[in-house]
Write an enzyme that holds these catalytic residues in place. Structure first.
Site: not given
Ligand code: ACM
Ligand code: ZN
Length: 715
Positions: A142, A217, A285
């Protein structure tokens, strides 16, 4: 034991030696047992009589699960590694025939935000096995850390696994790294560590699915290999200690073939150490600001005839998914994959946003899916009344909320249900600073997830679940795990009604008694029993706690009820929580503790109180919270108007604040007083304006800020 296994005995006819059970619990003999299992049983079963224990299992999984049931029937001392004296190793006689509702019963562990030491992961895996959870989705990469050794790209763990120390403040306040700052916080798993965890999980019938998140991420990877970001990124890329602000929009360049080669190389090594059927490619995201500006990304869109950046992500995910599939594995991705007009072939979608509805878009196209809706299944949320909980994000997902989750909705087309392969609880670790914090958020809610995944809807029963849970929790304690006792705490609701306050006290465990006092003394098992709403007509401190068999079980709730001219008076306004403004209870530093009034439209906040008769008013004070990590700030202006007829109002006070006064950092409560100078009035109307979007230097730049008030105090 070994001689038993070496002789040609049939497992189903074997009288168990307790040592065999222990050996199997230790994961030592599953392969040997597997070779000897009878394939004739259609249904798994466990029958314990005074004479014998009979396990019927058609495969090693069923056999292992029967042993987990036996394990939980044994005294919890079975979990220890020391010899125990004076204990009766007895098991109640039972007959159980059972099978799971879902084939995919999962926990996601985020080792990126908080590096979870291997020993702790192993212990969690063992506790998952006890619950017959069969999948560990391991979130390994991440913005905040890269946690798996990749031999071809050593900088991923030399650089990407380490970040600056911002442990002095919670995650959402943490400022990004400056170039050259020391990076002492982090850690990673070597490939040997991974193999050990995967093997340990396999012994417990658990598959470990690695997640390599892309295209977003990815700041930890890009801190190590910045040439894989879009060339238009000209700021420093570091491993992010918190939200990251604008840096969270730095993602792999979709126009650069080297990014794909890199990810393929990474996945080659990942697939070599994770033999799982599924590989998780993330996909969540992804902010596309840089992709829109990047010449390479634009070139890719032109060449591939992609309509927009969402389809560019579709291209990215499909290309990587095709690669993984070419190696004989299947792909899972988060529900943002449905934002593109096309989905990678065969991809399984994990529904997380809201209640997971985006996954149904994939089901519509015939894709299998998994439900892990954030609003119920994200274990990062508070698990009980927030006044007692360590700080974290968002609202509550209590043990009961998780237990009550029913993934199959009444309005689903029947074919959706057949594409739902299972459910997952997801533990994001932004607010974990030590391994015990991970245990605290996981346990006991993991047991509720296990029930949702295993037990058919019509057979669920909250009260009997709690009885079983108490047994499981004893086993956790014997393993040295400190589980959360939030299920014993009291949630209060105080509502103004006709000049009185009505105090409601609730505990999610129906087997608890609530006792309370109103004279300031500590509640005991002999204090008045709470049976129904308590009316309150004056300032006082109400103290309450839960009790069972005379013993206090939860923490003592201290509820100071304050009183002013506005308390318990009718208030109207366009927020469903407007009554909180006159309920006599101040909010805590947790903006989501159910004492803070919120508005959908922060641009025009307005509420009116009826004092029931004309009163002389000197000050109106608004309780106001700042939490810059959640873009919560005080208003840009507040106006007070008064009226005698609730129709024609005249202005009595006005205050406004500068951006410097508004966008302060931290988490604090302020009282904003407005002088009314002895004004006489029956009706008071407050109108406030939100401060708009957070400035570029904010931890949430460009996000619309919100205003929250806990109390309107009139004196
Ligand atoms: C997430 O909560 N970004 C999968
Ligand atoms: Zn690019």
């Amino acid at each position: 034991l070994q001689s038993c296994l070496n002789n040609n005995f049939m497992i189903e006819q074997f009288n168990f030696d307790i040592r065999l059970i222990f050996a199997i619990l230790n994961g030592k003999v599953s392969a040997a047992i597997n070779r000897k299992l009878s394939r004739n049983f259609r249904q798994n079963g466990l029958e314990i009589t005074p004479e014998q224990i009979q396990v019927k299992a058609s495969d090693i999984k069923g056999f292992f699960y029967a042993l987990q049931t036996i394990r939980l029937l044994l005294p919890s001392a079975v979990e220890g590694n020391r010899r125990v004296e004076n204990i009766q190793w007895s098991i109640p006689a039972v007959t159980i025939q059972d099978e799971p509702r879902f084939g995919y019963r999962a926990l996601m562990l985020d080792a990126a935000r908080f590096f979870i030491p291997k020993e702790n992961v192993l212990r969690i895996i063992d506790c998952m096995g006890m619950l017959k959870i069969n999948t560990l989705h391991f979130h390994l990469t991440d913005d905040n850390g890269w946690r798996v050794e990749i031999k071809k790209y050593p900088r991923l763990t030399e650089v990407g696994a380490w970040r600056v120390n911002r442990m002095d403040v919670p995650f959402y306040f943490r400022r990004n790294a400056e170039p050259g700052e020391p990076t002492p916080i982090g850690g990673f798993y070597t490939q040997e560590d991974i193999k050990e965890m995967v093997a340990y999980a396999a012994d417990r019938q658990i598959e470990v699915i690695p997640e390599i998140d892309m295209p977003a991420h990815s700041n930890a990877a890009l801190a190590a290999y910045p040439q894989l970001a879009c060339p238009v990124v000209n700021s420093y890329i570091g491993v992010i200690p918190g939200l990251g602000g604008g840096s969270s929009g730095v993602i792999y360049c979709a126009g650069n073939d080297s990014a794909f080669t890199f990810l393929q190389d990474v996945l080659d090594e990942v697939m070599a150490i994770f033999p799982s059927r599924y590989i998780h490619l993330g996909g969540d995201e992804a902010q596309k600001g840089f992709w829109k500006k990047c010449p390479l990304c634009r070139q890719r869109m032109n060449k591939e005839h992609l309509a927009d950046v969402e389809d560019l992500q579709g291209y990215f995910m499909k290309r990587m998914s095709d690669y993984v599939r070419s190696k004989g594995r299947e792909v899972i991705g988060w529900d943002e994959l449905t934002n593109s007009s096309f989905l990678p072939e065969g991809v399984i979608i994990q529904g997380w946003r809201g209640l997971g509805a985006a996954a149904l878009k994939a089901a519509e196209k015939g894709h299998r899916f998994i439900m892990t809706p954030a609003r119920i299944m994200y274990l990062i949320r508070y698990q009980g009344p927030q006044w007692f909980e360590p700080q974290t994000y968002f609202g509550n997902n209590t043990l009961k909320d998780v237990y009550d989750y029913e993934p199959v909705q009444a309005d689903w087309k029947p074919e959706y249900a057949s594409l739902l392969i299972g459910v997952q609880a997801s533990l994001w670790t932004e607010f974990c600073n030590k391994p015990e914090d991970v245990d605290y958020l996981l346990f006991p809610r993991l047991a509720a997830l296990a029930e949702v995944a295993w037990t058919k809807k019509e057979r669920k029963d909250w009260t009997s679940f709690l009885k079983g849970l108490d047994v499981y929790n004893e086993h956790l304690t014997a393993k040295g795990i400190v589980y959360a006792r939030s299920m014993y705490n009291i949630q209060h609701t105080v509502t103004p009604n006709d000049g009185m306050l009505e105090v409601k006290l609730e505990c999610i465990r129906p087997d608890m008694e609530i006792h309370y006092t109103t004279d300031g003394s500590e509640p005991t098992a002999t204090s008045p029993l709470y049976e129904k709403i308590v009316p309150v007509k004056e300032p006082l401190t109400l103290k309450s706690a839960t009790f069972a068999q005379g013993r206090q079980m939860g923490k003592t709730l201290i509820l100071p009820v304050r009183w002013n001219l506005a308390t318990a008076k009718p208030v109207s306004g366009d927020s469903p929580s407007v009554k909180l403004l006159t309920n006599g209870i101040r909010g805590s530093l947790k903006y989501s503790d159910s004492e803070w009034c919120t508005w959908n439209d922060n641009d025009s906040v307005s509420f009116t109180i009826d004092l029931l008769k004309p009163e002389t008013l000197n000050t109106l004070t608004l309780g106001c919270i700042t939490n810059n990590g959640m873009a919560i700030h005080k208003p840009s202006s507040v106006k007070v108007e008064v009226s005698d007829d609730n129709s024609s109002f005249c202005e009595a006070a006005m205050r406004s604040f500068t951006p410097e006064e508004i966008f302060r950092e931290g988490n604090f409560i302020e009282n904003l007083p407005l002088k009314l100078r002895g004004t006489q009035a029956r009706y008071v109307r407050v109108t406030a304006k939100g401060p708009g979007v957070c400035p570029a230097s904010h931890v949430r730049p460009g996000q619309v800020s919100r205003i929250l008030f806990d109390e309107m105090i009139l004196e």
